[in-house]
Write an enzyme that holds these catalytic residues in place. Sequence first.
Site, PDB file in Angstrom:
ATOM      1  N   ARG A 237      24.128 -31.884  90.642  1.00 45.13           N
ATOM      2  CA  ARG A 237      23.899 -33.138  89.931  1.00 45.13           C
ATOM      3  C   ARG A 237      23.072 -32.848  88.683  1.00 45.13           C
ATOM      4  NH1 ARG A 237      19.338 -37.501  90.623  1.00 45.13           N
ATOM      5  NH2 ARG A 237      20.193 -39.092  89.248  1.00 45.13           N
TER       6      ARG A 237
ATOM      7  N   ASN B  98      20.733 -31.311  94.163  1.00 48.33           N
ATOM      8  CA  ASN B  98      20.201 -32.346  93.275  1.00 48.33           C
ATOM      9  C   ASN B  98      18.742 -31.986  93.012  1.00 48.33           C
ATOM     10  OD1 ASN B  98      19.192 -34.655  92.133  1.00 48.33           O
ATOM     11  ND2 ASN B  98      20.130 -36.052  93.615  1.00 48.33           N
TER      12      ASN B  98
ATOM     13  N   GLU C 198      26.738 -40.764  96.463  1.00 49.51           N
ATOM     14  CA  GLU C 198      26.818 -39.936  95.269  1.00 49.51           C
ATOM     15  C   GLU C 198      27.198 -38.499  95.611  1.00 49.51           C
ATOM     16  OE1 GLU C 198      23.635 -41.271  92.277  1.00 49.51           O
ATOM     17  OE2 GLU C 198      22.901 -42.159  94.146  1.00 49.51           O
TER      18      GLU C 198
ATOM     19  N   GLY D  82      20.033 -52.716  97.454  1.00 48.29           N
ATOM     20  CA  GLY D  82      21.295 -53.453  97.462  1.00 48.29           C
ATOM     21  C   GLY D  82      21.997 -53.412  98.809  1.00 48.29           C
ATOM     22  N   GLU D  83      21.824 -52.302  99.537  1.00 51.16           N
ATOM     23  CA  GLU D  83      22.506 -52.166 100.830  1.00 51.16           C
ATOM     24  C   GLU D  83      21.729 -52.813 101.980  1.00 51.16           C
ATOM     25  OE1 GLU D  83      23.243 -47.942 101.408  1.00 51.16           O
ATOM     26  OE2 GLU D  83      23.894 -47.780  99.329  1.00 51.16           O
TER      27      GLU D  83
ATOM     28  N   ARG E   5       9.019 -48.753  87.489  1.00 50.49           N
ATOM     29  CA  ARG E   5       9.332 -48.877  86.057  1.00 50.49           C
ATOM     30  C   ARG E   5       9.457 -50.331  85.641  1.00 50.49           C
ATOM     31  NH1 ARG E   5      14.405 -45.221  86.503  1.00 50.49           N
ATOM     32  NH2 ARG E   5      13.398 -43.757  87.918  1.00 50.49           N
TER      33      ARG E   5
ATOM     34  N   HIS F 273      23.092 -43.276  86.863  1.00 43.43           N
ATOM     35  CA  HIS F 273      23.708 -43.702  88.134  1.00 43.43           C
ATOM     36  C   HIS F 273      25.235 -43.748  88.042  1.00 43.43           C
ATOM     37  CE1 HIS F 273      19.773 -46.108  88.977  1.00 43.43           C
ATOM     38  NE2 HIS F 273      19.698 -44.943  89.549  1.00 43.43           N
TER      39      HIS F 273
END
Lengths: 400, 400
Positions: free
Chosen positions: B91, B10, B386, B334-335, B241, B180
């Site tokens: 990726r 990646n 991912e 989120g996790e 951002r 994503h």
Amino acid sequence: MSNKLVLVLNCGSSSLKFAVLNALSGEEIISGLAECFNLEDARLKWKAQGEKNESSLGAYASHREAIEFIVKNILEANPEILNDIVAIGHRVVHGGEKFTKSAIIDEAVVEGIEACSGLAPLHNPAALIGIRAAQACFPKRPHVAVFDTAFHQTMPESSYLYALPYKLYREKGIRRYGMHGTSHLFVSREAAAVLEQPIEQTNVITAHLGNGASICAVKNGKSFDTSMGLTPLEGLVMGTRSGDIDPAIIFHLVDREGYTLKEVNNMLHKQSGLMGLTEASSDCRYAEDGYGEGKEPAIRAMNVFTYRLAKSIMSYAASMDGKLDALVFTGGIGENSALVRKLTIEKLALLGFSLDEQANLDARFGNSGNIGTSSSRPILVIPTNEEMVIAQDAVALTQA
Amino acid sequence: MSNKLVLVLNCGSSSLKFAVLNALSGEEIISGLAECFNLEDARLKWKAQGEKNESSLGAYASHREAIEFIVKNILEANPEILNDIVAIGHRVVHGGEKFTKSAIIDEAVVEGIEACSGLAPLHNPAALIGIRAAQACFPKRPHVAVFDTAFHQTMPESSYLYALPYKLYREKGIRRYGMHGTSHLFVSREAAAVLEQPIEQTNVITAHLGNGASICAVKNGKSFDTSMGLTPLEGLVMGTRSGDIDPAIIFHLVDREGYTLKEVNNMLHKQSGLMGLTEASSDCRYAEDGYGEGKEPAIRAMNVFTYRLAKSIMSYAASMDGKLDALVFTGGIGENSALVRKLTIEKLALLGFSLDEQANLDARFGNSGNIGTSSSRPILVIPTNEEMVIAQDAVALTQA
Ligand SMILES: Nc1ncnc2c1ncn2[C@@H]1O[C@H](COP(=O)(O)OP(=O)(O)O)[C@@H](O)[C@H]1O
Ligand SMILES: Nc1ncnc2c1ncn2[C@@H]1O[C@H](COP(=O)(O)OP(=O)(O)O)[C@@H](O)[C@H]1O
């Protein structure tokens, strides 16, 4: 003075809308539009007591000539109307954080409007020209400023802050202000009346869909959030405005596609929205007709317009603390386009909205009504009346 | 070859993440990060079979030196691993409209990735450098490109078109692509498995919340809409951002506040989001800790972040044709952030979501679970993976 009449003035940069309203009954006695300011064919159209008229204003006429014409040629010809005018109500687009409600115009208010001009560089200066001209014609009568932004000043920080460096807010006032406040205010009050509940306990999502378009989350009668932002460009797809885009598109167009920033600015304001998607017209009727005829650009425009609208309406359900009393449609499109309403409401099933097709067809062209099925949350079509709000505010502030 | 191992690469513009995965068991055998490319202290950290290591790459080293180091100093020291590597998975951020799924890399694919570079000018060239360097090290083994955008190529026109002049799409490919994709794909499949229903009949809203953040509406197993757009700037509030803003803010800052377009670009990408609102840190933990301690900037940041997130999740309920099976949280925030999930879910009552506080605290730090109450629609916390998607795609495409 038996009647409480108000002269309502709405000055744009190259046009002026005016009306004389009875603030008690709501009756519109005279209404008109002056347009093509600073062009050879500057002219004025008006309707007085049912009769339509039109006149040239003289080449290169502007706000001052238009207002003088209204007073000399229309009002003075009807002295019983002229005498009953108790106040002049001015629509002002941007009141910044200064104006949380309508205000009697004095020098401090004029300065306040001037101070907000940076936030509405096309609109506020036009309003000020109108105020000056009207003051010259009516030096003895009170003038009242009614702000498009004022209703939204109850928004909490979580609604009005952008995720930008905080000092842009602190030092430059860059935040969401919202527009169409008088319309959202008016239809939310009407909705509470229809629902027969106190406005202070009423939660509705109001969709004002005209050439400009915005949504408002009205919670306990107050604006909690709205889709327009620092300027009227943000939010929904509009007649010629893009609404939300990836902000990086602007960098992409300038840095990689050779546009100037000014061209991009013009494109997002004047060549986007329904106009950009249909490549033909900003008018919702064009897209609606083409959709019916199976024309691809019209279908594309209608689908993007209504999907974005449905997403936006849905999103304001997050403002409601679990209680949503109704959805309200207003504005030229909201009051008339059965197709826009149908395609939008279809997508709102998860909020418990469903459409009564016949009621949807009936509630057009000035007819209001609940267009939801009996098992749906109410979906109200309510013609807006921004002039009425201006007239009522002008009377309320000056005739106590 | 008993094991099917995949080297996953990646490549960012100044760093490179890598891992060797068992594509069948999911076991991560080696993983590491090379960073500070083109600087004096370019270096590489890695974990191999439980042991942590670190090494300098030599001053001004870059992708090529990093990949050579990985092969010579890490893989060749473990020949049993090196021999079992059946493919290299890369990726790639942007696949434009060309790549609707992963692809075995040949010259045409390299050209395709190059052709999409205009849409991801920082990321695609870095990926190409990585592909070239890895091809030089592994000339005989197949290389596979896995695209962040590919999963979203099923979006309908109404989701991907901006309300811009249509020719910008036709002629310049300006549309929403989304990012994503591998994460939204992975967690939506995991969600279907948890819900014990076929993915083809599963409707979920997935929230990938890391330093970058996006939502995806997965309908019948396919991406129907997502919050990132042409670029990863659009949509939610992120670490640095801004996400969505009134696009006219850009004109305002340049035309009236004296910023250059480049400064605004940098501001929206690097100094906004949680960083801009807290004026201190882009890290969600900073805002979460400060919120607990009652610090104003942290409270402000958390409130804006979660309100915008809740609105966005709500809005995708408009994509679902009335059927929504679950909400899924993933990504670093989120996790792990029980607070973000709590403040967000509180606002989703109208969609039938309600939080089980204890389950919310339990589902952190790698633990998955349903954090909804028994009467709630399921709310799933699912750690993303991912690399696993990349490894599986690489094996699926090359080992048939
Ligand atoms: N019968 C109709 N069907 C569909 N759209 C209509 C109809 N009548 C008016 N509209 C639309 O209303 C919009 C203008 O709304 P309006 O509220 O008058 O605009 P403004 O924002 O300028 O006040 C136009 O897009 C027009 O096409
Ligand atoms: N325990 C935690 N509590 C709250 N946030 C966390 C926690 N652990 C990690 N995060 C947040 O996750 C974010 C990074 O997410 P990650 O998915 O690793 O990022 P990336 O998008 O770079 O892959 C950071 O904002 C970090 O603060």
